[in-house]
Design a protein around this motif. Structure first.
Motif, PDB file in Angstrom:
ATOM      1  N   ASP A 112      42.218  23.904 -53.033  1.00 30.47           N
ATOM      2  CA  ASP A 112      42.168  22.468 -52.789  1.00 30.47           C
ATOM      3  C   ASP A 112      43.085  22.183 -51.603  1.00 30.47           C
ATOM      4  OD1 ASP A 112      44.821  22.440 -53.701  1.00 30.47           O
ATOM      5  OD2 ASP A 112      44.259  21.775 -55.711  1.00 30.47           O
ATOM      6  N   GLU A 113      43.150  20.924 -51.196  1.00 29.69           N
ATOM      7  CA  GLU A 113      43.907  20.584 -49.993  1.00 29.69           C
ATOM      8  C   GLU A 113      45.391  20.896 -50.139  1.00 29.69           C
ATOM      9  OE1 GLU A 113      43.565  16.505 -47.738  1.00 29.69           O
ATOM     10  OE2 GLU A 113      42.014  17.966 -47.261  1.00 29.69           O
ATOM     11  N   GLU A 114      45.954  20.614 -51.321  1.00 29.36           N
ATOM     12  CA  GLU A 114      47.372  20.857 -51.545  1.00 29.36           C
ATOM     13  C   GLU A 114      47.716  22.339 -51.401  1.00 29.36           C
ATOM     14  OE1 GLU A 114      45.476  19.025 -53.529  1.00 29.36           O
ATOM     15  OE2 GLU A 114      46.291  17.019 -53.155  1.00 29.36           O
ATOM     16  N   GLU A 115      46.862  23.186 -51.939  1.00 30.77           N
ATOM     17  CA  GLU A 115      47.106  24.631 -51.859  1.00 30.77           C
ATOM     18  C   GLU A 115      47.018  25.118 -50.418  1.00 30.77           C
ATOM     19  OE1 GLU A 115      45.449  26.340 -56.088  1.00 30.77           O
ATOM     20  OE2 GLU A 115      43.983  25.658 -54.608  1.00 30.77           O
ATOM     21  N   ARG A 116      46.052  24.611 -49.701  1.00 31.07           N
ATOM     22  CA  ARG A 116      45.875  25.029 -48.304  1.00 31.07           C
ATOM     23  C   ARG A 116      47.089  24.631 -47.459  1.00 31.07           C
ATOM     24  NH1 ARG A 116      40.448  24.247 -44.595  1.00 31.07           N
ATOM     25  NH2 ARG A 116      41.397  24.837 -42.612  1.00 31.07           N
ATOM     26  N   ILE A 117      47.582  23.434 -47.682  1.00 29.99           N
ATOM     27  CA  ILE A 117      48.762  22.964 -46.948  1.00 29.99           C
ATOM     28  C   ILE A 117      50.000  23.755 -47.360  1.00 29.99           C
ATOM     29  CG2 ILE A 117      50.326  20.996 -46.640  1.00 29.99           C
ATOM     30  CD1 ILE A 117      47.784  19.212 -46.920  1.00 29.99           C
ATOM     31  N   PHE A 118      50.112  24.043 -48.649  1.00 33.09           N
ATOM     32  CA  PHE A 118      51.287  24.744 -49.171  1.00 33.09           C
ATOM     33  C   PHE A 118      51.449  26.120 -48.535  1.00 33.09           C
ATOM     34  CE2 PHE A 118      53.498  27.397 -52.331  1.00 33.09           C
ATOM     35  CZ  PHE A 118      54.665  26.644 -52.475  1.00 33.09           C
ATOM     36  N   ILE A 119      50.334  26.828 -48.329  1.00 33.96           N
ATOM     37  CA  ILE A 119      50.444  28.167 -47.741  1.00 33.96           C
ATOM     38  C   ILE A 119      50.266  28.143 -46.218  1.00 33.96           C
ATOM     39  CG2 ILE A 119      49.585  29.244 -49.856  1.00 33.96           C
ATOM     40  CD1 ILE A 119      46.969  29.843 -48.283  1.00 33.96           C
ATOM     41  N   ASN A 120      50.187  26.918 -45.669  1.00 32.89           N
ATOM     42  CA  ASN A 120      50.106  26.733 -44.212  1.00 32.89           C
ATOM     43  C   ASN A 120      48.860  27.398 -43.622  1.00 32.89           C
ATOM     44  OD1 ASN A 120      51.034  25.702 -41.756  1.00 32.89           O
ATOM     45  ND2 ASN A 120      52.081  27.609 -41.235  1.00 32.89           N
ATOM     46  N   LYS A 121      47.706  27.170 -44.269  1.00 35.39           N
ATOM     47  CA  LYS A 121      46.444  27.750 -43.789  1.00 35.39           C
ATOM     48  C   LYS A 121      45.825  26.813 -42.767  1.00 35.39           C
ATOM     49  CE  LYS A 121      43.856  31.307 -43.955  1.00 35.39           C
ATOM     50  NZ  LYS A 121      44.425  32.595 -43.533  1.00 35.39           N
ATOM     51  N   LYS A 122      46.021  27.135 -41.503  1.00 31.46           N
ATOM     52  CA  LYS A 122      45.578  26.253 -40.431  1.00 31.46           C
ATOM     53  C   LYS A 122      44.100  26.440 -40.100  1.00 31.46           C
ATOM     54  CE  LYS A 122      50.098  25.760 -38.296  1.00 31.46           C
ATOM     55  NZ  LYS A 122      50.871  25.829 -37.031  1.00 31.46           N
ATOM     56  N   ASP A 127      44.113  27.831 -31.411  1.00 28.97           N
ATOM     57  CA  ASP A 127      44.450  29.061 -30.695  1.00 28.97           C
ATOM     58  C   ASP A 127      45.910  29.430 -30.966  1.00 28.97           C
ATOM     59  OD1 ASP A 127      46.093  27.519 -29.045  1.00 28.97           O
ATOM     60  OD2 ASP A 127      44.655  27.453 -27.396  1.00 28.97           O
ATOM     61  N   ASP A 128      46.402  30.462 -30.297  1.00 32.71           N
ATOM     62  CA  ASP A 128      47.754  30.960 -30.553  1.00 32.71           C
ATOM     63  C   ASP A 128      48.848  29.975 -30.169  1.00 32.71           C
ATOM     64  OD1 ASP A 128      46.668  33.300 -31.508  1.00 32.71           O
ATOM     65  OD2 ASP A 128      46.846  34.365 -29.588  1.00 32.71           O
ATOM     66  N   THR A 129      48.515  28.985 -29.339  1.00 30.15           N
ATOM     67  CA  THR A 129      49.509  27.993 -28.922  1.00 30.15           C
ATOM     68  C   THR A 129      49.450  26.725 -29.774  1.00 30.15           C
ATOM     69  OG1 THR A 129      48.067  26.895 -27.297  1.00 30.15           O
ATOM     70  CG2 THR A 129      49.292  28.844 -26.557  1.00 30.15           C
ATOM     71  N   GLY A 130      48.549  26.716 -30.775  1.00 30.21           N
ATOM     72  CA  GLY A 130      48.400  25.541 -31.614  1.00 30.21           C
ATOM     73  C   GLY A 130      47.467  24.495 -31.036  1.00 30.21           C
ATOM     74  N   ARG A 131      46.745  24.859 -29.979  1.00 32.81           N
ATOM     75  CA  ARG A 131      45.799  23.928 -29.364  1.00 32.81           C
ATOM     76  C   ARG A 131      44.397  24.111 -29.951  1.00 32.81           C
ATOM     77  NH1 ARG A 131      47.486  22.061 -23.944  1.00 32.81           N
ATOM     78  NH2 ARG A 131      49.671  22.650 -23.702  1.00 32.81           N
ATOM     79  N   CYS A 132      43.628  23.041 -29.952  1.00 29.85           N
ATOM     80  CA  CYS A 132      42.272  23.085 -30.485  1.00 29.85           C
ATOM     81  C   CYS A 132      41.346  23.761 -29.480  1.00 29.85           C
ATOM     82  CB  CYS A 132      41.781  21.667 -30.781  1.00 29.85           C
ATOM     83  SG  CYS A 132      40.088  21.593 -31.391  1.00 29.85           S
ATOM     84  N   SER A 133      40.738  24.873 -29.880  1.00 34.39           N
ATOM     85  CA  SER A 133      39.874  25.627 -28.969  1.00 34.39           C
ATOM     86  C   SER A 133      38.484  25.007 -28.831  1.00 34.39           C
ATOM     87  CB  SER A 133      39.745  27.076 -29.446  1.00 34.39           C
ATOM     88  OG  SER A 133      39.066  27.134 -30.695  1.00 34.39           O
ATOM     89  N   ILE A 134      38.175  24.010 -29.667  1.00 33.86           N
ATOM     90  CA  ILE A 134      36.875  23.334 -29.583  1.00 33.86           C
ATOM     91  C   ILE A 134      37.072  21.847 -29.286  1.00 33.86           C
ATOM     92  CG2 ILE A 134      35.679  24.980 -31.085  1.00 33.86           C
ATOM     93  CD1 ILE A 134      36.019  22.822 -33.355  1.00 33.86           C
ATOM     94  N   TYR A 135      38.161  21.513 -28.635  1.00 28.55           N
ATOM     95  CA  TYR A 135      38.563  20.114 -28.454  1.00 28.55           C
ATOM     96  C   TYR A 135      37.458  19.197 -27.928  1.00 28.55           C
ATOM     97  CZ  TYR A 135      41.632  16.166 -27.527  1.00 28.55           C
ATOM     98  OH  TYR A 135      42.218  14.923 -27.531  1.00 28.55           O
ATOM     99  N   PRO A 136      36.686  19.596 -26.920  1.00 31.36           N
ATOM    100  CA  PRO A 136      35.639  18.675 -26.412  1.00 31.36           C
ATOM    101  C   PRO A 136      34.587  18.302 -27.458  1.00 31.36           C
ATOM    102  CG  PRO A 136      36.072  20.422 -24.831  1.00 31.36           C
ATOM    103  CD  PRO A 136      36.751  20.820 -26.114  1.00 31.36           C
ATOM    104  N   VAL A 137      34.397  19.169 -28.470  1.00 24.74           N
ATOM    105  CA  VAL A 137      33.377  18.908 -29.499  1.00 24.74           C
ATOM    106  C   VAL A 137      34.006  18.814 -30.889  1.00 24.74           C
ATOM    107  CG1 VAL A 137      31.436  19.894 -28.228  1.00 24.74           C
ATOM    108  CG2 VAL A 137      32.881  21.393 -29.617  1.00 24.74           C
ATOM    109  N   ARG A 138      35.285  18.514 -30.939  1.00 24.99           N
ATOM    110  CA  ARG A 138      35.945  18.392 -32.244  1.00 24.99           C
ATOM    111  C   ARG A 138      35.263  17.299 -33.065  1.00 24.99           C
ATOM    112  NH1 ARG A 138      38.326  15.450 -28.557  1.00 24.99           N
ATOM    113  NH2 ARG A 138      39.574  13.587 -29.031  1.00 24.99           N
TER     114      ARG A 138
END
Length: 211
Positions: A112-122, A127-138
């Motif tokens: 569930d959402e709480e579990e995903r956040i708890f284990i930091n599942k991004k 990408d490796d810098t924390g940027r959205c690799s699909i940003y134009p079509v997010r």
């Protein structure tokens, strides 16, 4: 005035969808449809939100605190991401991404959402810098989030993991525009006899890439 603009977004999305959903080669037309819908929603949001309000938005490239929640996407949104991936990645990169997505999906399948956040599942698309690799079509639901306090986002994520919640200040006008576009698209899909159910982004895009 605001209600009139929201109604205009709803009608514009319905008109765009009606034009594209009846055409053959649905993948291409749905990707083009989403490009028009994204543009319409972004222009409307930009018009409604004042410059002063924009100055208070703290969302920026590399800030991915909220990119741990389950993002629902409709099929055309998944197709738009698929087409973007095909255009921007090699076959080898796509095959590697599919393997990573299958692994990721297996890990979050029963969370569930709480579990995903708890284990930091991004999100798989960071990408490796924390940027959205699909940003134009997010997806529209990603676009709906406009935090006015980055530290509040971090605190909110921490509290969700503890099964509690605190509010995050965000621009309601921007949020309503994107949510209205999402609902109008879902309505259009249903009216066209297509699936109007949203699915988690990893599942939806992987399914689109496999078909």
């Amino acid at each position: 005035m605001f209600s009139a603009n929201i109604k205009s977004v709803h009608n514009s999305v319905k008109n765009i969808a009606a034009e594209h959903l009846s055409k053959p080669n649905k993948n291409i037309h749905q990707a083009l449809m989403m490009a028009e819908i994204f543009k319409t929603a972004e222009i409307t949001a930009c018009t409604l939100v004042s410059e002063t309000e924009k100055e208070h938005m703290e969302c920026k490239a590399g800030c991915s605190v909220c990119c741990r929640v389950n993002i629902p996407v409709l099929l055309p949104e998944a197709i738009a991401v698929k087409e973007f991936i095909i255009e921007t990645k090699s076959k080898s990169e796509i095959n590697t991404l599919k393997i990573e997505m299958e692994k990721h999906l297996g890990q979050i399948k029963f969370m569930d959402e709480e579990e995903r956040i708890f284990i930091n599942k991004k999100c798989i698309f960071l990408d490796d810098t924390g940027r959205c690799s699909i940003y134009p079509v997010r997806p529209l639901m990603c676009r709906s989030v406009t935090s006015a306090d980055a530290s509040a986002c971090k605190d909110a994520m921490s509290m969700i993991a503890l099964n509690e919640s605190i509010p995050v200040p965000m621009n309601i006008k921007h949020k309503n525009v994107m949510e209205t576009a999402f609902k109008a698209l879902a309505e259009s899909l249903k009216e066209a006899g297509l699936c109007d159910k949203s699915r988690e982004i990893t599942y939806s895009v992987l399914h689109a890439l496999q078909h």
